[in-house]
Enzyme design. Structure first.
Site, PDB file in Angstrom:
ATOM      1  N   PRO A   1      16.915  -2.943  -2.471  1.00  0.00           N
ATOM      2  CA  PRO A   1      16.897  -1.547  -2.920  1.00  0.00           C
ATOM      3  C   PRO A   1      18.018  -0.729  -2.281  1.00  0.00           C
ATOM      4  O   PRO A   1      18.410  -0.972  -1.140  1.00  0.00           O
ATOM      5  CB  PRO A   1      15.542  -1.029  -2.409  1.00  0.00           C
ATOM      6  CG  PRO A   1      15.248  -1.873  -1.206  1.00  0.00           C
ATOM      7  CD  PRO A   1      15.936  -3.206  -1.403  1.00  0.00           C
TER       8      PRO A   1
ATOM      9  N   SER B   1      14.576  -3.102  23.330  1.00  0.00           N
ATOM     10  CA  SER B   1      13.916  -4.033  24.251  1.00  0.00           C
ATOM     11  C   SER B   1      13.799  -5.401  23.575  1.00  0.00           C
ATOM     12  O   SER B   1      13.792  -5.485  22.340  1.00  0.00           O
ATOM     13  CB  SER B   1      12.523  -3.516  24.622  1.00  0.00           C
ATOM     14  OG  SER B   1      11.644  -3.671  23.527  1.00  0.00           O
TER      15      SER B   1
ATOM     16  N   ARG C   1      -1.532  -4.754   6.922  1.00  0.00           N
ATOM     17  CA  ARG C   1      -2.213  -4.652   8.222  1.00  0.00           C
ATOM     18  C   ARG C   1      -3.194  -3.498   8.285  1.00  0.00           C
ATOM     19  O   ARG C   1      -4.199  -3.557   8.956  1.00  0.00           O
ATOM     20  CB  ARG C   1      -1.159  -4.396   9.319  1.00  0.00           C
ATOM     21  CG  ARG C   1      -0.495  -5.612   9.866  1.00  0.00           C
ATOM     22  CD  ARG C   1       0.399  -5.263  11.036  1.00  0.00           C
ATOM     23  NE  ARG C   1       1.469  -4.341  10.667  1.00  0.00           N
ATOM     24  CZ  ARG C   1       2.221  -3.685  11.536  1.00  0.00           C
ATOM     25  NH1 ARG C   1       2.016  -3.811  12.822  1.00  0.00           N
ATOM     26  NH2 ARG C   1       3.188  -2.888  11.122  1.00  0.00           N
TER      27      ARG C   1
ATOM     28  N   GLY D   1       0.813  -1.215   0.000  1.00  0.00           N
ATOM     29  CA  GLY D   1       0.000   0.000   0.000  1.00  0.00           C
ATOM     30  C   GLY D   1       0.841   1.257   0.000  1.00  0.00           C
ATOM     31  O   GLY D   1       0.328   2.361  -0.234  1.00  0.00           O
ATOM     32  N   THR D   2       2.125   1.111   0.282  1.00  0.00           N
ATOM     33  CA  THR D   2       2.979   2.294   0.436  1.00  0.00           C
ATOM     34  C   THR D   2       4.343   2.052  -0.222  1.00  0.00           C
ATOM     35  O   THR D   2       4.730   0.911  -0.489  1.00  0.00           O
ATOM     36  CB  THR D   2       3.239   2.586   1.945  1.00  0.00           C
ATOM     37  OG1 THR D   2       3.778   1.400   2.533  1.00  0.00           O
ATOM     38  CG2 THR D   2       1.968   3.008   2.664  1.00  0.00           C
ATOM     39  N   GLY D   3       5.026   3.161  -0.455  1.00  0.00           N
ATOM     40  CA  GLY D   3       6.454   3.162  -0.772  1.00  0.00           C
ATOM     41  C   GLY D   3       6.901   2.220  -1.873  1.00  0.00           C
ATOM     42  O   GLY D   3       6.303   2.138  -2.947  1.00  0.00           O
TER      43      GLY D   3
ATOM     44  N   LYS E   1      17.367  -9.328   7.904  1.00  0.00           N
ATOM     45  CA  LYS E   1      17.570  -9.309   6.452  1.00  0.00           C
ATOM     46  C   LYS E   1      18.679 -10.282   6.037  1.00  0.00           C
ATOM     47  O   LYS E   1      18.633 -10.834   4.933  1.00  0.00           O
ATOM     48  CB  LYS E   1      17.902  -7.891   5.971  1.00  0.00           C
ATOM     49  CG  LYS E   1      16.722  -6.911   6.043  1.00  0.00           C
ATOM     50  CD  LYS E   1      15.610  -7.248   5.061  1.00  0.00           C
ATOM     51  CE  LYS E   1      14.594  -6.114   4.937  1.00  0.00           C
ATOM     52  NZ  LYS E   1      13.466  -6.467   4.043  1.00  0.00           N
TER      53      LYS E   1
ATOM     54  N   TYR F   1      22.612  -4.286   4.323  1.00  0.00           N
ATOM     55  CA  TYR F   1      23.263  -4.579   5.609  1.00  0.00           C
ATOM     56  C   TYR F   1      23.144  -6.051   5.987  1.00  0.00           C
ATOM     57  O   TYR F   1      23.626  -6.461   7.035  1.00  0.00           O
ATOM     58  CB  TYR F   1      22.889  -3.610   6.716  1.00  0.00           C
ATOM     59  CG  TYR F   1      21.435  -3.289   6.991  1.00  0.00           C
ATOM     60  CD1 TYR F   1      20.425  -4.224   6.902  1.00  0.00           C
ATOM     61  CD2 TYR F   1      21.099  -1.991   7.428  1.00  0.00           C
ATOM     62  CE1 TYR F   1      19.110  -3.893   7.207  1.00  0.00           C
ATOM     63  CE2 TYR F   1      19.798  -1.643   7.733  1.00  0.00           C
ATOM     64  CZ  TYR F   1      18.794  -2.612   7.621  1.00  0.00           C
ATOM     65  OH  TYR F   1      17.512  -2.270   7.945  1.00  0.00           O
TER      66      TYR F   1
HETATM   67  N1  COA Z   1      12.604   2.770  18.972  1.00  0.00           N
HETATM   68  C1  COA Z   1      12.721   1.805  19.919  1.00  0.00           C
HETATM   69  N2  COA Z   1      11.791   0.847  20.123  1.00  0.00           N
HETATM   70  C2  COA Z   1      10.704   0.861  19.318  1.00  0.00           C
HETATM   71  C3  COA Z   1      10.501   1.827  18.315  1.00  0.00           C
HETATM   72  C4  COA Z   1      11.521   2.820  18.153  1.00  0.00           C
HETATM   73  N3  COA Z   1      11.441   3.770  17.230  1.00  0.00           N
HETATM   74  N4  COA Z   1       9.323   1.573  17.699  1.00  0.00           N
HETATM   75  C5  COA Z   1       8.804   0.475  18.300  1.00  0.00           C
HETATM   76  N5  COA Z   1       9.639   0.052  19.278  1.00  0.00           N
HETATM   77  C6  COA Z   1       9.432  -1.062  20.161  1.00  0.00           C
HETATM   78  C7  COA Z   1       8.231  -0.812  21.053  1.00  0.00           C
HETATM   79  O1  COA Z   1       8.563   0.020  22.147  1.00  0.00           O
HETATM   80  C8  COA Z   1       7.857  -2.227  21.461  1.00  0.00           C
HETATM   81  O2  COA Z   1       8.696  -2.704  22.464  1.00  0.00           O
HETATM   82  P1  COA Z   1       8.236  -2.684  24.053  1.00  0.00           P
HETATM   83  O3  COA Z   1       6.971  -3.486  24.104  1.00  0.00           O
HETATM   84  O4  COA Z   1       9.382  -3.306  24.759  1.00  0.00           O
HETATM   85  O5  COA Z   1       8.025  -1.242  24.384  1.00  0.00           O
HETATM   86  C9  COA Z   1       8.203  -3.036  20.214  1.00  0.00           C
HETATM   87  O6  COA Z   1       9.107  -2.253  19.440  1.00  0.00           O
HETATM   88  C10 COA Z   1       6.990  -3.331  19.380  1.00  0.00           C
HETATM   89  O7  COA Z   1       6.368  -2.107  19.051  1.00  0.00           O
HETATM   90  P2  COA Z   1       4.824  -2.023  18.705  1.00  0.00           P
HETATM   91  O8  COA Z   1       4.540  -0.626  18.297  1.00  0.00           O
HETATM   92  O9  COA Z   1       4.036  -2.619  19.823  1.00  0.00           O
HETATM   93  O10 COA Z   1       4.730  -3.053  17.484  1.00  0.00           O
HETATM   94  P3  COA Z   1       3.764  -3.051  16.283  1.00  0.00           P
HETATM   95  O11 COA Z   1       3.662  -4.449  15.853  1.00  0.00           O
HETATM   96  O12 COA Z   1       2.499  -2.317  16.542  1.00  0.00           O
HETATM   97  O13 COA Z   1       4.554  -2.149  15.219  1.00  0.00           O
HETATM   98  C11 COA Z   1       6.654  -1.675  14.210  1.00  0.00           C
HETATM   99  C12 COA Z   1       5.510  -2.644  14.367  1.00  0.00           C
HETATM  100  C13 COA Z   1       7.333  -1.634  15.548  1.00  0.00           C
HETATM  101  C14 COA Z   1       7.615  -2.247  13.229  1.00  0.00           C
HETATM  102  C15 COA Z   1       6.241  -0.281  13.774  1.00  0.00           C
HETATM  103  O14 COA Z   1       7.363   0.542  13.816  1.00  0.00           O
HETATM  104  C16 COA Z   1       5.682  -0.193  12.375  1.00  0.00           C
HETATM  105  O15 COA Z   1       4.573  -0.640  12.123  1.00  0.00           O
HETATM  106  N6  COA Z   1       6.419   0.420  11.424  1.00  0.00           N
HETATM  107  C17 COA Z   1       5.939   0.650  10.049  1.00  0.00           C
HETATM  108  C18 COA Z   1       6.486  -0.325   9.076  1.00  0.00           C
HETATM  109  C19 COA Z   1       7.962  -0.198   8.955  1.00  0.00           C
HETATM  110  O16 COA Z   1       8.662  -0.278   9.913  1.00  0.00           O
HETATM  111  N7  COA Z   1       8.457  -0.072   7.768  1.00  0.00           N
HETATM  112  C20 COA Z   1       9.871  -0.002   7.578  1.00  0.00           C
HETATM  113  C21 COA Z   1      10.201  -0.054   6.188  1.00  0.00           C
HETATM  114  S1  COA Z   1      11.962   0.071   5.974  1.00  0.00           S
END
Ligand code: COA
Length: 293
Positions: free
Chosen positions: A201, A118, A53, A30-32, A175, A160
């Protein structure tokens, strides 16, 4: 001068209709960059299944595919959940038949010093990026093995995987696993006609880059106007360049390529010199205070 700019979005190297009658199942489209890859398949005639999701992402993907005149189905799916993946493939099969191509694009990533990460942060990124990729490949592979049909899998990787990713230890390790998984699956499933490749990429800026990643880029490389100068190609990548590579790998012209990891980054990851720039500790790069337990 650098490497010349690519043809514009909308051009295709492959023949029109290369993917007519075929379905591409792509996660996080859906993105990017996922959306860019799906768009190139759609342009060449594929029907697209977007597994994601978030409702707003599914909607954005659906709108983009419809604008290209493609048939599209969106399914809610968290790739950490094997049952949700099976249900998504059931929905895809009901609408279009068993998809011919799987693109494992969905991933999770955020910059964080390893000592601050964490256990749940580590687990979440590895769960989405590595486990989710395997679960999708497993579901898709089993269905094709059962049907006796050929297929193509493209896993999205990252450079990486080879170098390690300071500040991204979770994603880099995941990865590396994705690259290695590509190689195992390509051999295991080759006899059954299933190609498995990994596509990596380089820096291809887009409006959907997460805030975290944008901030990290801004801190380490300055603003977007500086990014070209930090690449050996003297320019960043255009997202259609990744989409073209994906369509080639899954096309009839890429059939003998399997178990391969193709990097589309203008040689950025090989950039090395005898003396590198001064080391800046990750906490400092990220503007974090000294570590305390
Ligand atoms: N720095 C440090 N910890 C982070 C963080 C950040 N920027 N973002 C999330 N976390 C940690 C949370 O604190 C949590 O840990 P905890 O329970 O010990 O506090 C854990 O990661 C899970 O985070 P949560 O938000 O509950 O998970 P989620 O399943 O809802 O979200 C992620 C998934 C974390 C990957 C979210 O960043 C996301 O959806 N990102 C968008 C998609 C993406 O990352 N794309 C990248 C393309 S390169």
């Amino acid at each position: 001068m650098g490497i010349p700019a690519p043809p514009p979005v909308g051009d295709t190297a492959l023949k029109p209709g290369t993917f007519d009658g075929q379905t591409v199942f792509i996660t996080g489209a859906g993105t990017g960059l996922g959306k860019a890859i799906a768009s190139e398949f759609a342009r060449l005639g594929a029907s697209i299944v977007i597994a994601s999701r978030k409702l707003e992402h599914r909607q954005a993907g659906e709108d983009a595919m419809k604008a290209l005149g493609a048939e599209v189905l969106t399914v809610e799916c968290d790739i950490r959940d094997p049952d949700a993946i099976a249900a998504a493939f059931d929905a895809a099969a009901e609408r279009f038949g068993l998809p011919n191509v799987l693109v494992n694009n969905a991933a999770a990533n955020f910059p964080v010093p390893a000592e601050d990460m964490s256990p749940n942060a580590w687990r979440t990124v590895v769960d989405i990026t590595l486990n989710g990729t395997f679960f999708c490949a497993r579901e898709f592979g089993r269905r094709h093995l059962d049907a006796g049909t050929p297929a193509s899998i493209i896993n999205i990787g990252a450079t990486y995987a080879w170098t390690g990713g300071p500040g991204f230890a979770h994603s880099a390790a995941a990865k590396a696993g994705v690259k290695n998984l590509t190689e195992s699956l390509a051999v295991e499933w080759g006899p059954s006609g299933i190609q498995v490749n990994c596509l990596v990429p380089g820096l291809m800026p887009h409006e959907d880059m997460t805030g975290d990643i944008q901030e990290n880029l801004a801190r380490t490389h300055g603003g977007p106007n500086k990014w070209d100068l930090c690449q050996p190609a003297m320019r960043v990548g255009e997202r259609q360049e990744l989409g073209w590579a994906a369509t080639f790998l899954a096309s009839p012209y890429g059939r003998f390529i399997s178990g391969h990891t193709l990097v589309v980054d203008g040689a950025n990851w090989q950039r090395r010199s005898l003396t590198n720039p001064a080391v800046v500790p990750i906490r400092e790069q990220m503007g974090k205070p000294p570590f305390e337990m």
